[in-house]
Design an enzyme around this catalytic site. Structure first.
Site, mmCIF file in Angstrom:
data_model
loop_
_atom_site.group_PDB
_atom_site.id
_atom_site.type_symbol
_atom_site.label_atom_id
_atom_site.label_comp_id
_atom_site.label_asym_id
_atom_site.label_seq_id
_atom_site.Cartn_x
_atom_site.Cartn_y
_atom_site.Cartn_z
ATOM 1 N N GLU A 19 53.633 32.317 33.843
ATOM 2 C CA GLU A 19 53.705 33.343 34.520
ATOM 3 C C GLU A 19 54.151 33.177 36.092
ATOM 4 O O GLU A 19 54.428 32.027 36.302
ATOM 5 C CB GLU A 19 52.271 33.834 34.589
ATOM 6 C CG GLU A 19 51.481 34.125 33.299
ATOM 7 C CD GLU A 19 50.369 34.918 33.486
ATOM 8 O OE1 GLU A 19 49.853 34.886 34.371
ATOM 9 O OE2 GLU A 19 49.628 35.219 32.408
ATOM 10 N N HIS A 45 49.597 44.765 41.429
ATOM 11 C CA HIS A 45 50.399 44.144 40.156
ATOM 12 C C HIS A 45 51.810 44.804 39.950
ATOM 13 O O HIS A 45 51.595 46.128 39.898
ATOM 14 C CB HIS A 45 49.617 44.303 38.704
ATOM 15 C CG HIS A 45 49.828 43.452 37.806
ATOM 16 N ND1 HIS A 45 50.803 43.675 37.054
ATOM 17 C CD2 HIS A 45 49.200 42.410 37.278
ATOM 18 C CE1 HIS A 45 51.073 42.700 36.243
ATOM 19 N NE2 HIS A 45 50.111 41.888 36.233
ATOM 20 N N ARG A 89 53.917 37.552 42.809
ATOM 21 C CA ARG A 89 53.535 38.827 42.636
ATOM 22 C C ARG A 89 53.721 39.672 43.827
ATOM 23 O O ARG A 89 54.364 40.977 43.779
ATOM 24 C CB ARG A 89 52.014 38.996 42.139
ATOM 25 C CG ARG A 89 51.707 38.988 40.765
ATOM 26 C CD ARG A 89 50.361 39.159 40.438
ATOM 27 N NE ARG A 89 49.962 38.753 39.010
ATOM 28 C CZ ARG A 89 48.810 38.797 38.330
ATOM 29 N NH1 ARG A 89 47.877 39.215 38.941
ATOM 30 N NH2 ARG A 89 48.792 38.440 37.220
ATOM 31 N N HIS A 135 45.573 46.059 42.044
ATOM 32 C CA HIS A 135 44.955 45.293 40.858
ATOM 33 C C HIS A 135 43.863 44.162 41.412
ATOM 34 O O HIS A 135 43.005 43.856 40.500
ATOM 35 C CB HIS A 135 46.140 44.421 40.396
ATOM 36 C CG HIS A 135 45.944 43.445 39.319
ATOM 37 N ND1 HIS A 135 45.543 43.938 37.946
ATOM 38 C CD2 HIS A 135 45.923 42.250 39.178
ATOM 39 C CE1 HIS A 135 45.225 42.901 37.101
ATOM 40 N NE2 HIS A 135 45.740 41.734 37.740
ATOM 41 N N ARG A 169 47.224 36.073 45.452
ATOM 42 C CA ARG A 169 46.738 35.197 44.391
ATOM 43 C C ARG A 169 47.831 34.619 43.455
ATOM 44 O O ARG A 169 48.597 35.543 42.918
ATOM 45 C CB ARG A 169 45.574 35.969 43.698
ATOM 46 C CG ARG A 169 45.008 35.295 42.265
ATOM 47 C CD ARG A 169 44.095 36.083 41.583
ATOM 48 N NE ARG A 169 44.316 37.159 41.158
ATOM 49 C CZ ARG A 169 44.860 37.523 39.859
ATOM 50 N NH1 ARG A 169 44.890 36.436 39.077
ATOM 51 N NH2 ARG A 169 45.027 38.487 39.353
#
Length: 523
Positions: free
Chosen positions: A113, A230, A276, A337, A372
């Site tokens: 990811e 997100h 992100r 998110h 994060r």
């Protein structure tokens, strides 16, 4: 008013709450209070997986490096070291308990990811990891005879005595009656607050209750300006956002703008797998540039059978919306998110209030920094849920003398007014405190929220009035902190301060009836 006593109270039933309750049950009696069903939480809906350095070619050191890079200079090193080292142990502990992660030919299937330098994301049921994990741990929790669960029971205040938290007051939605639950330790594991934005991936329960309860009791809050959006949530006009896991991009999906052009290769060396904050902001800029409400996610170039198997939950849900993810361009746009900041805790989950702990998304442990790293959230739940429960168990029993505060009513006639206010606030937050902010709009938001707060009754007597006060107060905390941070870093982007500033390599701390504090990062 009914009064119950336990050794530990856990508020919230996501993965952090379940982990805390399970470990706390080894030391005494536990009450879990959930304002909905026990299986309703952000954890339950997590698709991607849980990060853990379990592969031979991986290491906690590499996981540490990826986490602090994503955190944009605001991670606390000791907290991250605990996460990546103890996280591996917590995952292996779950496996020993019987948790089944996906395997192929006897080896764990590890996903990739955004922001990760190695394949280290364990998943279960393809893209249903959160559901599998929470259901597994919920079953383990329900097998413990000294854990008592209270569903549809909302905490309305933390009980304080001599500067310590001695328990909670709660309302049972089924009976309408209030109750007091006392304990030597209370652990807030209430999850996030992204439902306070109109476009969000979060369930209806994610309204920041734990933040509001802790703030009212005098707890310190940290980094409230950092909200993670997100990048890839399905865009359907006038409908809730549906999360399309970052793991989809991990398997090779492309981001295309409204002209069908792939744009992330020019933005970052990791292209679609950049952290992100970078991906979400890049999408936002493409949407602004081409005046489009969305961009596209494309999997057309990938093996369709592999995609259907790996992402069966997402594939089937998109089918319901009329899309085939193997052949159609999927309209996506960022959505609120994850709350990166939260209730400030030490490395054992303890707040500045003796007897009050926090873990999971509601807490600010120093792990996440300004942004994060993907799939670290479930890991944080396991690591700090255990640490909080073990530290809580060391507290001496209390003999509270608390007089019962006045019980709140729960008049259904007030619900419509609350929902109208909530939607108004959510639209305001999305419009002016979203992915990109500026000082003028933040000041306007604060003025509007303060005016709404003044319109509420001076004395709160109904649960819906309490909820209205809480959401306005939380949005004020986010907006004020965002106004103070005059830079762009991680999940906080200012049009009027477009670069990171070394002067803001610090945490912004907020506490009721006190001026904000600026705490430097520990060296």
């Amino acid at each position: 008013m009914q009064v119950l006593n336990f050794d530990t109270i856990v508020i919230g039933s996501g993965l952090a709450g379940l982990a805390a309750a399970y470990h706390a049950s080894k030391h005494g009696t536990v009450a879990i209070l959930s304002k909905s069903q026990l299986d309703t939480s952000n954890s339950y809906y997590a698709q991607g997986g849980i990060a853990g350095a379990i592969a031979e070619e991986d290491s906690p050191e590499l996981h540490y490096h990826d986490t602090v890079v994503a955190g944009r200079g605001l991670c606390e090193k000791e907290a991250v070291q605990l996460l990546v080292n103890e996280g591996r142990d917590r995952i292996l502990e779950l496996i020993e308990l019987g948790m089944q992660f996906d395997k192929k030919d006897g080896d764990y299937v590890l996903g990739l990811e955004g922001g990760h330098s190695k394949r280290r994301i364990l998943h279960a049921g393809g893209d249903a990891t959160g559901k599998a994990l929470t259901c597994f741990l919920l079953q383990v929790v329900q097998e413990q005879p000294n854990i008592t669960s209270f569903e549809y029971t909302a905490v309305t205040r933390l009980l304080m005595e001599d500067g310590q938290c001695t328990g909670v007051q709660a309302i049972d939605f089924i009976t309408g009656k209030s109750m007091l639950v006392t304990a030597k330790a209370s652990i807030l594991a209430t999850g996030g607050l992204s439902r306070l934005f109109s476009r969000t991936t979060n369930p209806h329960t994610a309204t920041g209750d734990g933040i509001a309860l802790a703030y009212e009791a005098g707890a310190e809050l940290a980094d409230m300006e950092f909200i993670q959006f997100h990048p890839s949530a399905l865009y359907l006009k006038d409908k809730d956002a549906f999360l399309i896991s970052e793991a989809v991009r991990g398997e090779g999906a492309w981001l295309l703008n409204a002209n069908g052009e792939r744009f992330m290769k020019e933005v970052h060396p990791l292209a679609e797998l950049a952290p992100r904050d970078i991906v979400a902001f890049s999408i936002y800029r493409q949407m602004q540039k081409l005046k489009s409400p969305h961009i596209y996610l494309s999997l057309k170039h990938l093996n369709p059978e592999k995609i259907k198997t790996r992402f069966s939950t997402i594939y089937n849900k998109l089918k319901e919306y009329g899309y085939d993810m193997t052949s159609d361009l999927l309209p996506i746009a960022p959505a609120a998110h994850y709350m990166v900041g939260g209730i400030r805790t030490d490395l054992n989950g303890e707040t500045n209030i003796p007897g009050l702990f926090a873990c999971g998304e509601v807490a600010s442990t120093g792990v996440m920094g300004a942004n994060r790293l993907a799939s670290n959230s479930l890991l944080e739940c396991l690591v700090f849920g255990k640490r909080a429960s073990e530290q809580a168990a060391k507290r001496n029993p209390l003999s509270p003398k608390q007089t019962a505060p006045a019980a709140l009513s729960n008049d259904p006639r007030n619900e419509e007014a609350f929902l109208l206010l909530k939607n108004k606030v959510a639209d305001l937050m999305s419009e002016k405190v979203g992915i990109v902010r500026n000082g003028k709009q933040l000041e306007e938001t604060i003025i509007q929220l303060e005016a709404m707060l003044k319109q509420l009754p001076a004395e709160i007597t109904d649960y819906n009035e309490l909820k209205a006060k809480q959401i306005i107060q939380i949005c004020l905390l986010i907006s004020r902190s965002a106004l103070l941070r005059e830079e762009s870093r991680g999940g906080h982007i200012r049009e009027d301060f477009q670069h990171e500033s070394p002067d803001f390599r610090l945490h912004i701390i907020q506490q009721k009836n006190k001026e904000p504090l600026f705490i430097p990062i520990q060296k």
